[in-house]
Scaffold this active site. Structure first.
Site, PDB file in Angstrom:
ATOM      1  N   SER A 132       0.847  -1.193   0.000  1.00 20.41           N
ATOM      2  CA  SER A 132       0.000   0.000   0.000  1.00 20.41           C
ATOM      3  C   SER A 132       0.886   1.249   0.000  1.00 20.41           C
ATOM      4  O   SER A 132       1.779   1.366  -0.838  1.00 20.41           O
ATOM      5  CB  SER A 132      -0.948  -0.048   1.204  1.00 20.41           C
ATOM      6  N   HIS A 170      -5.839  -6.617  -1.193  1.00 16.62           N
ATOM      7  CA  HIS A 170      -4.790  -5.644  -0.884  1.00 16.62           C
ATOM      8  C   HIS A 170      -3.528  -6.320  -0.345  1.00 16.62           C
ATOM      9  O   HIS A 170      -3.544  -6.955   0.695  1.00 16.62           O
ATOM     10  CB  HIS A 170      -5.344  -4.646   0.141  1.00 16.62           C
ATOM     11  N   ASP A 204      -8.521  -5.705  -5.461  1.00 16.31           N
ATOM     12  CA  ASP A 204      -8.163  -4.562  -4.615  1.00 16.31           C
ATOM     13  C   ASP A 204      -8.552  -3.248  -5.299  1.00 16.31           C
ATOM     14  O   ASP A 204      -8.097  -2.974  -6.415  1.00 16.31           O
ATOM     15  CB  ASP A 204      -6.654  -4.592  -4.362  1.00 16.31           C
TER      16      ASP A 204
END
Length: 465
Positions: free
Chosen positions: A148, A425, A400
């Protein structure tokens, strides 16, 4: 001091991760010379498998939260450490966790200005220089890992400090989510797609729920019905509360899509395996009125109380990052991490909401007395012009929502991509389980192949010099 934590890895297997918590002193400001203050960032170390003569350092670029959470959920690094005889280092991002320059006053407007990605990367560079023995000719190859925002930092670290970082695994890194790079509605279109894959009726019910919720919330009697049946911590008193509740619900659906893992997880919030499919079972037929709202009530209970620890739904708690202590992210989103979000109500399952940069900027100024610099990250880190970069793998899962801002096509022979068809994710960085889809297993194999190549290149170059 050594610390241990245990957590269920799925399949009745317990993983034990051991680390030592250390502190490292960094300058408050790496780029100016008039402020000489320093403070400590925290980092976690495990070197039980390390070959101290030449073993690599696997370095996690900490993101917006306490570093222990990311160490716990980045099982891929732990699983390959013994094979590579690597030292593991998880570094905490300044202004998160306990790495606070000004203690409990760090997030005050007068002190928060040194919270930037560039300052954090400079912290990490200093830390690695220290771990290398402050040598002009580094002894150990260093591979950066991140997911991320941490994935963005891993890529940026290699781009900005290629002499320090040998290569980077950048998982679910939305490096294209900046203004003008992707449509502002891409995130919630993918959220909607994830729900549609689970059940098309689920999307239809969520889409038509918004006017019904607003209607119920406006009337005193039906508003109390929502308060009671949805187990809301606070009653709905006015239009502001209605908007807050709607924002909470949209964020709930977005989070469910983001952490739609094939196993139970407590990353961000405690949820069952394949949570989108779980919640859609309550919305899988045509529903109206009370029946529709009762279905959403069950969704709320899964999202807010799967672990049985919540007595009510606290829809007013503001920026909710679950068990991630990410209070500083709102400031970063008001300065350099500008990621436009909008919805159309046609291509997604939400109310239409346009992206208004002027309004966004003014709100940031009211909160922090700063105005965003929407081009800052693109200019500093390259945007979509990464042809000069090298030794980066961008991995993205198509489940995601952040994949909309990810890099899906390889840029060169050494800036490559891995697309995980049924991955949420940064699933590829998480501990391996019996429930992992084949595409995630393949992604991890590709990661190891790239790490092999980078380590070989480093050692060959070192022998030549």
């Amino acid at each position: 001091m050594w610390k241990y934590f245990l957590f269920l890895c799925i399949g009745s297997v317990y993983c034990e991760y051991k680390y030592e918590t250390k502190l490292f002193k960094v300058p408050l400001d790496h780029f100016g010379y008039q402020r000489n203050e320093t403070f400590n960032i925290k980092y976690l170390v495990n070197d039980e498998h390390w070959d101290s003569s030449s073993g690599p350092i696997f370095f996690y670029t900490g993101n917006e939260g306490q570093i222990e959470l990311f160490a716990k959920h980045t099982g891929f690094m732990w699983e390959i450490a013994a094979h590579y005889r690597a030292k593991l280092v998880f570094a905490e991002h300044r202004y998160y966790g306990t790495s606070m320059p000004f203690g409990n006053k760090s997030l005050d407007n007068e002190h928060i200005g040194y919270l930037t990605a560039a300052q954090a990367l400079a912290d990490y560079a200093d830390l690695i220089d220290f771990l290398q023995g402050e040598s002009m000719h580094p002894r150990y190859p260093v591979v950066a890992f991140g997911g991320s925002y941490g994935g963005m930092l891993a890529a940026y670290f290699r781009i900005k400090y290629p002499h320090i970082i040998t290569g980077a695994i950048a998982a679910s890194a939305p490096v294209h989510m900046y203004p003008g790079m992707v449509p502002c509605d891409v995130f919630d279109r993918i959220v909607t797609s994830s729900f549609k894959v689970a059940n098309a009726k689920c999307v239809e019910n969520i889409r038509k729920s918004w006017p019904l919720i607003r209607k119920y919330a406006t009337n005193a009697t039906s508003s109390e019905w929502l308060h009671k049946n949805w187990k809301l911590c606070d009653p709905i008193k006015d239009g502001k509360d209605i908007d807050t509740l709607v924002e909470f619900l949209q964020s709930m659906y977005e989070t469910l899509a983001m952490v739609n893992y094939p196993f139970p997880s407590d990353f961000l919030v405690s949820l069952p395996a394949r949570p989108v499919r779980v919640v859609c079972q309550y919305l899988n037929e045509t529903l109206d009125g009370d029946k529709l709202l009762e279905g959403i009530s069950k969704v709320l209970q899964v999202f807010t109380n799967y672990d049985g620890k919540s007595s009510c739904v606290d829809y007013k708690k503001g920026n909710d990052y679950g068990n991630l202590d990410a209070s500083g992210w709102d400031y970063q989103a008001c300065t350099e991490m500008i990621m436009p979000m909008c919805t159309t109500g046609r291509d997604d399952m939400f109310e239409a909401s346009s992206w208004n940069y002027t309004k966004y900027a003014e709100n940031c100024h009211k909160k922090y007395n700063v105005y965003p610099r929407p081009e800052a990250a693109r200019i500093q880190y390259g945007g979509d012009r990464l042809h000069a970069a090298s030794n980066i793998v961008f991995s993205n899962g198509l489940l995601d929502p952040w994949v909309g801002g990810g890099i899906l096509n390889s840029i060169s022979k050494s800036v490559t991509t891995v697309v995980i068809i049924d991955g949420a994710h940064h699933l590829d960085l998480m501990p391996s389980t019996p429930y992992d889809p084949a595409t995630v297993q393949m992604a991890r194999t590709i990661h190891r192949q790239n790490i092999d190549k980078w380590l070989k290149e480093f050692r060959e170059q070192r022998r030549r010099h």
